[in-house]
Design an enzyme around this catalytic site. Structure first.
Site, PDB file in Angstrom:
ATOM      1  N   MET A  63       0.696  -1.307   0.105  1.00  0.00           N
ATOM      2  CA  MET A  63      -0.038  -0.007  -0.086  1.00  0.00           C
ATOM      3  C   MET A  63       0.854   1.258  -0.011  1.00  0.00           C
ATOM      4  O   MET A  63       0.713   2.280  -0.670  1.00  0.00           O
ATOM      5  CB  MET A  63      -0.884  -0.098   1.155  1.00  0.00           C
ATOM      6  CG  MET A  63      -1.943   1.177   1.279  1.00  0.00           C
ATOM      7  SD  MET A  63      -3.567   1.103   2.512  1.00  0.00           S
ATOM      8  CE  MET A  63      -2.567   0.184   3.805  1.00  0.00           C
ATOM      9  N   HIS A  64       2.017   1.119   0.835  1.00  0.00           N
ATOM     10  CA  HIS A  64       2.893   2.316   1.080  1.00  0.00           C
ATOM     11  C   HIS A  64       3.599   2.615  -0.472  1.00  0.00           C
ATOM     12  O   HIS A  64       3.714   3.582  -1.119  1.00  0.00           O
ATOM     13  CB  HIS A  64       3.940   2.058   1.915  1.00  0.00           C
ATOM     14  CG  HIS A  64       4.945   3.170   1.910  1.00  0.00           C
ATOM     15  ND1 HIS A  64       4.846   4.581   2.435  1.00  0.00           N
ATOM     16  CD2 HIS A  64       6.383   3.151   1.631  1.00  0.00           C
ATOM     17  CE1 HIS A  64       5.857   5.068   2.199  1.00  0.00           C
ATOM     18  NE2 HIS A  64       6.766   4.514   1.855  1.00  0.00           N
ATOM     19  N   ALA A  65       3.930   1.501  -1.135  1.00  0.00           N
ATOM     20  CA  ALA A  65       4.626   1.764  -2.343  1.00  0.00           C
ATOM     21  C   ALA A  65       3.764   2.058  -3.534  1.00  0.00           C
ATOM     22  O   ALA A  65       3.939   3.125  -4.196  1.00  0.00           O
ATOM     23  CB  ALA A  65       5.119   0.042  -2.813  1.00  0.00           C
TER      24      ALA A  65
END
Length: 110
Positions: A82-84
């Site tokens: 999700m961060h990526a």
């Protein structure tokens, strides 16, 4: 720019590749704006072109992940993914905005 085979990587490595390439692109986009501000227009244009190359690699990785999932292969979802993806999408938005700003500045001769 490199062609990444995600079949040889763990899900964590894939996520970090997305972060690496989108992060490199983000740095170049911001630096392009700074270079333009200092009157180095050609360098700003070169940095944006380099950012496009980094984003192309990140997009290739992301597209391969989407293809895997579409073909029925499980893609592991994690906070890191999700961060990526957030990193990639925000960098794409930033790049488009900076490109438009620099074009506007050129037209207005700022």
């Amino acid at each position: 720019m490199e062609n990444v085979n995600i079949d040889e990587l763990t899900s964590e490595q894939i996520n970090f590749m997305l972060i690496l390439h989108s992060g490199n692109a983000r740095s170049k986009v911001i630096q392009a704006l700074r270079e333009y501000r200092e009157g180095r227009i050609e360098e700003a244009d070169n940095l944006l072109a380099d950012a496009e190359k980094d984003l192309h690699v990140a997009h290739q990785i992301h597209f391969k992940m989407v293809q895997q999932e579409a073909s029925g292969e499980k893609v592991e979802f994690a906070l890191l993914l999700m961060h990526a993806e957030d990193h990639l999408m925000s960098t794409l938005s930033m790049k488009e905005l900076v490109k438009e700003l620099l074009e506007l500045f050129k037209i207005k001769k700022l």
